[in-house]
Write a protein that holds these residues in place. Structure first.
Motif, short mmCIF file in Angstrom:
data_model
loop_
_atom_site.label_atom_id
_atom_site.label_comp_id
_atom_site.label_asym_id
_atom_site.label_seq_id
_atom_site.Cartn_x
_atom_site.Cartn_y
_atom_site.Cartn_z
N VAL A 71 -0.76 11.48 -4.81
CA VAL A 71 -1.16 10.29 -4.06
C VAL A 71 -2.15 9.46 -4.89
CG1 VAL A 71 -2.29 9.44 -1.96
CG2 VAL A 71 -0.62 11.32 -1.83
N ALA A 72 -3.07 10.11 -5.58
CA ALA A 72 -4.01 9.38 -6.44
C ALA A 72 -3.26 8.67 -7.57
CB ALA A 72 -5.05 10.35 -7.01
N ALA A 74 -0.15 7.66 -7.41
CA ALA A 74 0.57 6.57 -6.76
C ALA A 74 -0.34 5.37 -6.54
CB ALA A 74 1.16 7.06 -5.44
N THR A 75 -1.57 5.63 -6.14
CA THR A 75 -2.54 4.56 -5.94
C THR A 75 -2.81 3.83 -7.26
OG1 THR A 75 -3.54 5.75 -4.11
CG2 THR A 75 -4.89 4.05 -5.15
N ALA A 76 -2.95 4.58 -8.34
CA ALA A 76 -3.17 3.97 -9.65
C ALA A 76 -1.98 3.11 -10.06
CB ALA A 76 -3.44 5.05 -10.70
N ALA A 78 0.16 1.62 -7.99
CA ALA A 78 0.16 0.43 -7.12
C ALA A 78 -0.87 -0.59 -7.60
CB ALA A 78 -0.11 0.85 -5.67
N GLU A 79 -2.04 -0.12 -7.95
CA GLU A 79 -3.08 -1.03 -8.45
C GLU A 79 -2.64 -1.68 -9.76
OE1 GLU A 79 -6.63 1.37 -8.65
OE2 GLU A 79 -6.92 1.29 -6.47
N GLU A 85 -3.06 -3.10 -2.27
CA GLU A 85 -3.09 -2.22 -1.10
C GLU A 85 -1.96 -2.52 -0.11
OE1 GLU A 85 -7.02 -1.91 0.53
OE2 GLU A 85 -7.90 -1.56 -1.44
N TYR A 87 1.72 -1.33 -0.03
CA TYR A 87 2.83 -0.56 -0.58
C TYR A 87 3.17 0.59 0.34
CZ TYR A 87 -1.14 2.21 -2.31
OH TYR A 87 -2.30 2.94 -2.41
N LEU A 89 4.48 4.72 0.49
CA LEU A 89 4.65 6.00 -0.19
C LEU A 89 5.63 6.84 0.61
CD1 LEU A 89 0.93 6.89 -1.05
CD2 LEU A 89 2.60 5.64 -2.43
N VAL A 108 6.87 5.31 -4.82
CA VAL A 108 5.93 4.21 -4.59
C VAL A 108 6.79 2.95 -4.53
CG1 VAL A 108 3.93 2.93 -5.45
CG2 VAL A 108 4.18 5.37 -5.98
#
Length: 119
Positions: A71-72, A74-76, A78-79, A85, A87, A89, A108
């Protein structure tokens, strides 16, 4: 607990090992993220654990911290893709849920409006 032995034909294990090329957009100690070959949105990236587990449930039972790492990652992703913010998952677990590669992976998806319920 160590990961189960991966099947010799696991395409995602081969991507992790560098045996099959992929457009890698993020890597960490536990995860690799790469662009999907059949994107369903402007951003469609798969985030996979380096260890082989058949699905998200098996991964969560054996390596819960790795799920958090996915998840971390995936956040990277997306950014980095400028998704601000906005998107989705998705883990598909089992063939009836749409899983086609039986190595746990997180989709993602972003860059367009998403509908609910999904497919």
């Amino acid at each position: 607990m160590s990961a189960p032995e991966a099947p010799a034909d696991c395409i995602f294990c081969k991507i992790v090992a560098g045996e099959i090329p992929a457009t890698v957009v993020h890597e960490s100690e536990t995860a690799v993220a790469f662009r999907d070959l059949n994107p369903q949105a402007p951003t469609h990236v798969l985030v996979i654990p380096r260890s082989h587990y058949e699905n998200a449930a098996a991964l969560a039972a054996a390596e819960p911290a790795t799920v958090a790492d996915l998840v971390a990652a995936a956040t990277a992703v997306a950014e980095a893709d400028g998704l601000d913010e906005q998107y989705r998952l998705v883990f598909n677990t089992g063939a009836a849920a749409g899983q086609t590669v039986f190595h746990a992976h997180l989709h993602v998806l972003g860059g367009r409006s998403m509908t609910w319920p999904p497919g």
